[in-house]
Design an enzyme around this catalytic site. Structure first.
Site, PDB file in Angstrom:
ATOM      1  N   ASP A  12     113.178 111.088  52.299  1.00 49.02           N
ATOM      2  CA  ASP A  12     111.596 110.994  51.256  1.00 49.02           C
ATOM      3  C   ASP A  12     111.695 111.585  53.076  1.00 49.02           C
ATOM      4  OD1 ASP A  12     109.541 111.120  51.049  1.00 49.02           O
ATOM      5  OD2 ASP A  12     109.680 108.962  50.613  1.00 49.02           O
ATOM      6  N   LYS A  55     103.304 119.030  54.877  1.00 50.74           N
ATOM      7  CA  LYS A  55     104.096 118.884  53.851  1.00 50.74           C
ATOM      8  C   LYS A  55     102.981 119.561  52.615  1.00 50.74           C
ATOM      9  CE  LYS A  55     105.882 116.146  49.965  1.00 50.74           C
ATOM     10  NZ  LYS A  55     106.448 115.040  50.294  1.00 50.74           N
ATOM     11  N   GLU A  87     110.921 113.267  43.240  1.00 49.79           N
ATOM     12  CA  GLU A  87     110.239 111.765  43.822  1.00 49.79           C
ATOM     13  C   GLU A  87     110.918 110.694  43.104  1.00 49.79           C
ATOM     14  OE1 GLU A  87     106.985 112.351  45.816  1.00 49.79           O
ATOM     15  OE2 GLU A  87     107.714 113.269  47.598  1.00 49.79           O
ATOM     16  N   ASP A  97     103.445 106.617  40.601  1.00 49.13           N
ATOM     17  CA  ASP A  97     103.443 106.236  41.472  1.00 49.13           C
ATOM     18  C   ASP A  97     102.179 107.170  42.025  1.00 49.13           C
ATOM     19  OD1 ASP A  97     103.771 107.933  44.465  1.00 49.13           O
ATOM     20  OD2 ASP A  97     105.484 109.055  43.965  1.00 49.13           O
TER      21      ASP A  97
END
Lengths: 623, 177
Positions: free
Chosen positions: A25, A87, A187, A209
């Site tokens: 992850d 990211k 994800e 999420d």
């Protein structure tokens, strides 16, 4: 479909001995690595027993980069050489980020010339792919130390909304770190896998999420071991940080701070607010001390303050369920992902909306990594391949630019991947021998409102009259969500091909804004589209008449020619005026007027052809 | 080289008919995907993987076509050599046009706020019912080999489908999505 040479894939690969594969992850704030240990997938810890590796890298002159907690410490004293949130930089160009407030502590490298947002550090300039590679390398080292062996493959998770560029760069980073990517996995899909396999459930799963700065909802159906993503949606301006901000405001007013907060006051209160929010997940009332004052917040107050934010998360759920064509009563499970979903107010709201308790057995910080680890174990061949399969969708529509800067959508969003779609296009002008293809991603009707992915050219098309050549453009998206495009001229079989690999892409905020804008502008876009189409057609008519006049002008007497030229000029005026009705009327008029001329040309060419004369090639009109 | 010679119905072991057993379609889809998805060939040669990508793309295309009534009807007409892109006024009866106008008017007359939602639901149910009836007609016509009659019903289905989408959009606007 004739373009694709299709055969049924052969037998299954031979089953090898147990091989090492991990799930990763790769998060904005923290990263985790997981693997199957004695039949159960677990998050692997470092030498000091820590599961979460902060996604922070500090670069030092003449030394190896520092990754993780140590680098995070350094971020305070050495912000310029310490890169956090790499990211967020993935898939972006230097131009997009140069002036962003968010990245003001970095000095970007202007001299690279490749458009990448590389940051100047003590160890040279580092682009986001290199920084991500350093994080991945560290995760690989942790895994190899724990598992005592060499890794043969990794599964890396990416946000469902990552576009082509961001996925490609994630893969590049893995390659740079010497890791073999088995699959990029979305994800939310990973989170569903983490829960779905234990229980062997059948049914529809919502993945809720809530990260630090983004909110994603995915709806998946699970049937006999096959996960199908039905719809995804999100709110990229909503995250745990927003809940902190409302607490900051609450504490500030209690402390009697009415003026705008100074940076320092804000910083201090933010830290207190964040801590208070975490404590409120465990207790009903929290006291904090701020510059000698004792401030309090209780669960009831917090619930009242966060009501609007919570309502926004529920509204997104509603929307995704609707996109999937389902009713909320058909949702069987809700999976909570991200540390912010520990908040009792959220859990209560979700439970109330769906009429059932969300699943929270797996640590919401680890659930994505665990799902990735399960998938890695299957893909490397350690588990029976019949155990489960994941079918993902593409998050944004893919299309191609056509005349008048319009987008022709070839693969709409939420289409299950892999997918191949072909569309035929034709030439716009007589004698046209090359065609420029522009691949775009987005939901809007006009090219300028979408993201440009790539441009390439198909050359050596045999000269023909406008509209006679047939060019088939095929889009192929693979299981990782990566696109390749092929163009073929059908009469000659001439091929042009491109692997779409742009140097920059869209951030999730861009994607969300584009989606929203496409809804807001749907009507306006359709009007513009209709006008542009009318303009393009009218221009083609003008070109055709001009070409015919140049070739067979002798068939017209002076008066006829003058009338025709006048009608052409009037149509050109109408085109420029942007009045669709006028364009339509003038086109009709010109068509009527030129009918006689066309008939005469036809007779002439037929009689010539009958006499065995070669019909002269039509010169392409020059612009 | 089997895949591209079979039509979508053959690929899914189904009779070439408008009446499709949706459960069987889904089961066969998942079975085909489980056998040939690129994930099944993660460690295999590049060429094997490419074949898997292409074959599963075809399966996805076929599944999407067969599972939606409108796309399925269009595909069946195409198998009968009909061009479904072209619609002439003659294909659409006067009756349909009147019906369309009426439905569209009732849609346009609704207030622009949430108070219109119950009426929208009613309209939706009404159009869905019509759409279902047309599906039945399409199946019957095609079964009887009356391709032109089926094509006319198909165009009516197109209209109703479009209307359903507009009703959905109307609802979404009023719900503030």
């Amino acid at each position: 479909m004739a373009l694709l040479q299709i055969s049924e894939p052969g037998g299954k690969p031979a089953k090898p001995a147990h091989r090492l594969a991990v799930g990763i992850d790769l998060g904005t704030t923290n990263s985790l690595v997981s693997a199957s240990c004695g039949g159960k997938v677990e998050v692997l810890t470092d030498e000091q027993g820590r599961a979460l590796l902060p996604s922070v890298v500090q670069y030092r002159a003449g030394q190896q980069p520092l990754v993780g907690s140590d680098a995070k410490q350094a971020a305070i004293e050495d912000p310029a050489n310490t890169i956090i949130s790499a990211k967020r930089l993935l898939g972006h160009s230097l131009d997009e980020l140069k002036n962003s407030h968010q990245f003001r502590q970095y000095q970007f490298d202007d001299s690279r010339g490749d458009g990448s947002p590389a940051i100047m550090t003590a160890a040279g300039s580092k682009d986001p792919v290199e920084v991500s590679a350093d994080i991945l390398r560290r995760l690989g080292d942790i895994a190899e130390a724990r598992l005592k062996g060499t890794l043969e493959g990794v599964v890396i998770t990416v946000p469902a909304y990552f576009n082509d560029a961001q996925r490609q760069q994630t893969k590049d980073a893995a390659k740079l770190a010497g890791l073999e990517v088995l699959r990029l996995l979305n994800e939310p899909t990973a989170a569903a896998v983490a829960y779905g396999l234990d229980s062997q459930d059948q049914g529809n799963i919502i993945v809720f999420d809530l990260g630090g700065g983004t909110f994603d909802v995915s709806l998946l159906s699970l049937t006999k071991g096959v996960f199908e993503v039905l719809a995804t949606g999100g709110d990229t301006n909503l995250g745990g940080d927003d809940f902190d901000q409302i607490l900051v405001a609450h504490l500030a007013s209690q402390a009697g701070l009415t003026a705008e907060l100074s940076n320092q006051e804000h910083g201090e209160l933010l830290r207190l607010a964040n801590a208070a929010r975490h404590s409120l997940s465990e207790q009903d009332r929290v006291e904090v001390s701020f510059r000698g004052q004792t401030l309090t917040v209780d669960a009831g107050e917090f619930a009242a303050l966060s009501k609007d934010l919570v309502a926004r998360t529920i509204n997104t759920c509603r929307r995704v369920i609707r996109d999937a064509g389902l009713d909320k009563s058909e949702i069987d499970n809700i999976v909570m992902v991200g540390g912010a979903t520990r908040m009792p107010v959220l859990r209560a709201a979700v439970a109330e909306f769906f009429g059932r308790e969300p699943l929270t057995d797996i640590d919401p910080d680890k659930v994505v990594a665990i799902g990735a680890g399960i998938q890695a174990d299957v893909l490397i061949g350690n588990k029976s391949p019949d155990s489960f399969l994941l079918l993902d969708v593409n998050p944004l529509s893919l299309g191609i630019e056509t005349m008048g800067e319009l987008v022709e959508k070839i693969i709409p969003r939420n289409t299950t991947i892999p997918v191949a779609r072909a569309q035929e296009f034709t030439t716009f002008k007589d004698g046209q021998t090359a065609m420029s293809l522009h691949v775009v991603q987005g939901e809007r009707e006009l090219v300028k409102d979408c993201r440009s992915l790539a441009r390439f050219e198909l050359r050596d098309i045999p000269p023909m009259v406008a509209g006679a050549a047939k060019i088939r453009v095929t889009f192929q998206v693979d299981a990782d969500g990566l696109l390749s495009v092929t163009a073929e001229e059908l009469s000659t079989g001439k091929l042009a091909e491109i692997q779409v690999k742009p140097s920059y892409g869209l951030g999730s905020e861009d994607i969300e804004q584009m989606l929203k804008a496409s809804q807001d502008h749907a009507e306006e876009d359709m009007k513009i589209r209709a006008l542009v189409e009318a303009q393009v057609e009218a221009r083609q008519l003008v070109d055709a008449i001009r070409a015919a006049e140049a070739q067979d002008g002798e068939l017209l007497d002076q008066e006829e020619r003058a009338a025709l030229d006048k009608a052409v000029a009037e149509l050109e005026q109408a085109i420029d005026s942007g009045d669709r009705n006028a364009i339509h009327e003038q086109s009709e008029a010109l068509n009527r007027l030129s009918g006689q001329f066309a008939a005469r040309r036809m007779d002439l060419h037929i009689s010539r052809a009958l006499r065995g004369e070669r019909i002269e090639e039509v010169e392409s009109s020059k612009e | 080289m089997q895949g591209n010679r079979q039509n979508f119905f053959q690929l899914f072991d189904l009779n070439q008919s408008f009446d499709v057993d949706v459960d069987k379609l889904g089961d066969r889809y998942r079975q085909l995907q489980s056998e040939s998805h690129p994930d099944r060939f993660a460690g295999a040669e590049e060429s094997e993987r490419l074949k898997a990508v292409q074959f599963t793309s075809l399966i996805n295309e076929a599944y999407n076509t067969l599972k939606q009534p409108l796309a399925r009807a269009a595909y069946l007409l195409q198998l009968h050599g009909e061009d479904t892109e072209q619609v002439s006024q003659a294909d659409l009866g006067m009756e349909l046009l009147m019906e369309q106008m009426q439905l569209r008017e009732s849609l346009d007359e609704l207030p622009g706020d949430e108070s219109a939602l119950p009426r929208l639901e009613e309209l939706k149910a009404e159009v869905q019912e019509k759409f279902a009836a047309r599906q039945q007609q399409f199946a019957t016509a095609l079964e009887a080999g009356e391709v032109q009659a089926a094509k006319k019903v198909f165009h009516e289905m197109q209209f109703l489908h479009k209307l359903l989408k507009e009703i959905d959009q109307g609802e979404e606007q009023r719900l503030g999505y």
